[in-house]
Write a protein that holds these residues in place. Structure first.
Motif, PDB file in Angstrom:
ATOM      1  N   PHE A  45       0.818  -1.212   0.000  1.00  0.00           N
ATOM      2  CA  PHE A  45       0.000   0.000   0.000  1.00  0.00           C
ATOM      3  C   PHE A  45       0.854   1.267   0.000  1.00  0.00           C
ATOM      4  CE2 PHE A  45      -2.547   3.256   2.215  1.00  0.00           C
ATOM      5  CZ  PHE A  45      -3.670   3.268   1.407  1.00  0.00           C
ATOM      6  N   ILE A  46       1.995   1.223   0.694  1.00  0.00           N
ATOM      7  CA  ILE A  46       2.886   2.380   0.775  1.00  0.00           C
ATOM      8  C   ILE A  46       4.176   2.055   0.035  1.00  0.00           C
ATOM      9  CG2 ILE A  46       4.240   3.873   2.296  1.00  0.00           C
ATOM     10  CD1 ILE A  46       2.136   3.403   4.468  1.00  0.00           C
ATOM     11  N   GLU A  47       4.486   2.859  -0.972  1.00  0.00           N
ATOM     12  CA  GLU A  47       5.736   2.742  -1.722  1.00  0.00           C
ATOM     13  C   GLU A  47       6.717   3.793  -1.201  1.00  0.00           C
ATOM     14  OE1 GLU A  47       6.294   0.395  -3.991  1.00  0.00           O
ATOM     15  OE2 GLU A  47       4.249  -0.386  -3.917  1.00  0.00           O
ATOM     16  N   MET A  48       7.982   3.561  -1.391  1.00  0.00           N
ATOM     17  CA  MET A  48       9.017   4.427  -0.832  1.00  0.00           C
ATOM     18  C   MET A  48       8.968   5.859  -1.358  1.00  0.00           C
ATOM     19  SD  MET A  48      10.175   2.439   1.370  1.00  0.00           S
ATOM     20  CE  MET A  48      11.598   3.244   2.068  1.00  0.00           C
ATOM     21  N   GLU A  49       8.491   6.082  -2.564  1.00  0.00           N
ATOM     22  CA  GLU A  49       8.436   7.435  -3.121  1.00  0.00           C
ATOM     23  C   GLU A  49       7.055   8.076  -2.978  1.00  0.00           C
ATOM     24  OE1 GLU A  49      11.089   9.222  -3.875  1.00  0.00           O
ATOM     25  OE2 GLU A  49      12.193   7.449  -3.263  1.00  0.00           O
ATOM     26  N   ASP A  50       6.146   7.431  -2.267  1.00  0.00           N
ATOM     27  CA  ASP A  50       4.827   8.015  -2.017  1.00  0.00           C
ATOM     28  C   ASP A  50       4.957   9.252  -1.136  1.00  0.00           C
ATOM     29  OD1 ASP A  50       3.463   6.084  -3.442  1.00  0.00           O
ATOM     30  OD2 ASP A  50       2.862   4.938  -1.669  1.00  0.00           O
ATOM     31  N   THR A  51       4.083  10.226  -1.386  1.00  0.00           N
ATOM     32  CA  THR A  51       4.036  11.416  -0.531  1.00  0.00           C
ATOM     33  C   THR A  51       3.033  11.186   0.596  1.00  0.00           C
ATOM     34  OG1 THR A  51       2.265  12.480  -1.776  1.00  0.00           O
ATOM     35  CG2 THR A  51       4.551  12.943  -2.483  1.00  0.00           C
ATOM     36  N   ILE A  52       3.167  11.995   1.635  1.00  0.00           N
ATOM     37  CA  ILE A  52       2.232  11.928   2.755  1.00  0.00           C
ATOM     38  C   ILE A  52       0.808  12.205   2.254  1.00  0.00           C
ATOM     39  CG2 ILE A  52       1.577  13.031   4.931  1.00  0.00           C
ATOM     40  CD1 ILE A  52       4.021  11.156   5.081  1.00  0.00           C
ATOM     41  N   ALA A  53       0.649  13.209   1.407  1.00  0.00           N
ATOM     42  CA  ALA A  53      -0.676  13.546   0.874  1.00  0.00           C
ATOM     43  C   ALA A  53      -1.245  12.389   0.055  1.00  0.00           C
ATOM     44  CB  ALA A  53      -0.606  14.813   0.030  1.00  0.00           C
ATOM     45  N   GLY A  54      -0.409  11.749  -0.746  1.00  0.00           N
ATOM     46  CA  GLY A  54      -0.863  10.628  -1.563  1.00  0.00           C
ATOM     47  C   GLY A  54      -1.303   9.441  -0.726  1.00  0.00           C
ATOM     48  N   ILE A  55      -0.546   9.145   0.311  1.00  0.00           N
ATOM     49  CA  ILE A  55      -0.896   8.035   1.200  1.00  0.00           C
ATOM     50  C   ILE A  55      -2.221   8.324   1.906  1.00  0.00           C
ATOM     51  CG2 ILE A  55      -0.219   6.739   3.265  1.00  0.00           C
ATOM     52  CD1 ILE A  55       2.746   7.366   2.409  1.00  0.00           C
ATOM     53  N   ALA A  56      -2.368   9.544   2.424  1.00  0.00           N
ATOM     54  CA  ALA A  56      -3.597   9.917   3.135  1.00  0.00           C
ATOM     55  C   ALA A  56      -4.806   9.828   2.208  1.00  0.00           C
ATOM     56  CB  ALA A  56      -3.464  11.314   3.734  1.00  0.00           C
ATOM     57  N   ALA A  57      -4.652  10.285   0.969  1.00  0.00           N
ATOM     58  CA  ALA A  57      -5.768  10.243   0.013  1.00  0.00           C
ATOM     59  C   ALA A  57      -6.159   8.806  -0.297  1.00  0.00           C
ATOM     60  CB  ALA A  57      -5.393  10.993  -1.264  1.00  0.00           C
ATOM     61  N   ARG A  58      -5.164   7.945  -0.530  1.00  0.00           N
ATOM     62  CA  ARG A  58      -5.465   6.537  -0.812  1.00  0.00           C
ATOM     63  C   ARG A  58      -6.088   5.859   0.399  1.00  0.00           C
ATOM     64  NH1 ARG A  58      -0.486   6.304  -2.651  1.00  0.00           N
ATOM     65  NH2 ARG A  58       0.108   4.574  -1.325  1.00  0.00           N
ATOM     66  N   LEU A  59      -5.617   6.209   1.578  1.00  0.00           N
ATOM     67  CA  LEU A  59      -6.170   5.633   2.806  1.00  0.00           C
ATOM     68  C   LEU A  59      -7.635   6.049   2.988  1.00  0.00           C
ATOM     69  CD1 LEU A  59      -5.680   3.888   5.271  1.00  0.00           C
ATOM     70  CD2 LEU A  59      -4.831   5.903   6.450  1.00  0.00           C
ATOM     71  N   ALA A  60      -7.931   7.303   2.706  1.00  0.00           N
ATOM     72  CA  ALA A  60      -9.314   7.777   2.788  1.00  0.00           C
ATOM     73  C   ALA A  60     -10.188   7.019   1.809  1.00  0.00           C
ATOM     74  CB  ALA A  60      -9.384   9.278   2.536  1.00  0.00           C
ATOM     75  N   GLY A  61      -9.678   6.806   0.589  1.00  0.00           N
ATOM     76  CA  GLY A  61     -10.426   6.055  -0.406  1.00  0.00           C
ATOM     77  C   GLY A  61     -10.636   4.610   0.008  1.00  0.00           C
ATOM     78  N   LEU A  62      -9.619   4.001   0.566  1.00  0.00           N
ATOM     79  CA  LEU A  62      -9.713   2.623   1.035  1.00  0.00           C
ATOM     80  C   LEU A  62     -10.726   2.515   2.173  1.00  0.00           C
ATOM     81  CD1 LEU A  62      -8.386  -0.205   0.640  1.00  0.00           C
ATOM     82  CD2 LEU A  62      -6.800   0.432   2.456  1.00  0.00           C
ATOM     83  N   ALA A  63     -10.701   3.483   3.054  1.00  0.00           N
ATOM     84  CA  ALA A  63     -11.621   3.482   4.198  1.00  0.00           C
ATOM     85  C   ALA A  63     -13.071   3.644   3.757  1.00  0.00           C
ATOM     86  CB  ALA A  63     -11.242   4.599   5.170  1.00  0.00           C
ATOM     87  N   GLN A  64     -13.266   4.293   2.613  1.00  0.00           N
ATOM     88  CA  GLN A  64     -14.621   4.495   2.092  1.00  0.00           C
ATOM     89  C   GLN A  64     -15.048   3.369   1.157  1.00  0.00           C
ATOM     90  OE1 GLN A  64     -14.393   8.389   0.354  1.00  0.00           O
ATOM     91  NE2 GLN A  64     -14.491   9.409   2.325  1.00  0.00           N
ATOM     92  N   GLY A  65     -14.207   2.336   1.082  1.00  0.00           N
ATOM     93  CA  GLY A  65     -14.555   1.181   0.256  1.00  0.00           C
ATOM     94  C   GLY A  65     -13.990   1.219  -1.134  1.00  0.00           C
ATOM     95  N   GLY A  66     -13.138   2.201  -1.418  1.00  0.00           N
ATOM     96  CA  GLY A  66     -12.524   2.311  -2.740  1.00  0.00           C
ATOM     97  C   GLY A  66     -11.165   1.653  -2.744  1.00  0.00           C
ATOM     98  N   ALA A  67     -10.406   1.937  -3.784  1.00  0.00           N
ATOM     99  CA  ALA A  67      -9.064   1.355  -3.892  1.00  0.00           C
ATOM    100  C   ALA A  67      -8.008   2.363  -3.539  1.00  0.00           C
ATOM    101  CB  ALA A  67      -8.835   0.868  -5.305  1.00  0.00           C
TER     102      ALA A  67
END
Length: 91
Positions: free
Chosen positions: A69-91
Motif C-alpha cells: 500500500f505504501i511505496e518508498m516514493e509516495d508522498t504523505i498527501a498521496g498516502i492519506a488520500a489513498r487511505l481515505a479512499g480505502l476506508a470508504q470502500g474504494g481502492a
C-alpha cells in the motif's frame, strides 16, 4: 477504532509522530517538520518502518491494508488520500 473516513494528511502525520514517540520510527519525526509533499524516503523510513506504519493504520481503521500500500516514493498527501479512499470502500 476511529472514524476511518476522516483520513487527512494531518492525521497521518499524527500517526507518524506517535510511532516515533514509541521509538518505532526515527526520532526526528517526533517533532521535525513533515509536509504533504514529503516522501517516505525523505522522511527516513525504511521497509520495516513502512510495515510498522501499515500495521498501525490497520489497527486504527480495522481495514486490512495490503503490504504494498505504501511505496518508498509516495508522498504523505498521496498516502492519506489513498487511505481515505480505502476506508470508504474504494481502492
Amino acid at each position: 477504532m476511529s472514524d476511518s473516513t476522516e483520513w487527512t494528511t494531518e492525521k497521518l502525520v499524527g500517526v507518524l509522530r506517535e510511532l516515533a514517540g514509541e521509538d518505532e520510527l526515527p526520532a526526528h519525526l517526533k517533532e521535525g517538520p513533515i509536509g504533504e509533499s514529503d516522501t517516505v524516503t525523505s522522511l527516513g523510513l525504511d521497509s520495516l518502518g513502512v510495515v510498522t506504519v501499515i500495521e498501525r493504520l490497520e489497527e486504527m481503521t480495522g481495514i486490512p491494508i495490503p503490504d504494498d500500500f505504501i511505496e518508498m516514493e509516495d508522498t504523505i498527501a498521496g498516502i492519506a488520500a489513498r487511505l481515505a479512499g480505502l476506508a470508504q470502500g474504494g481502492a
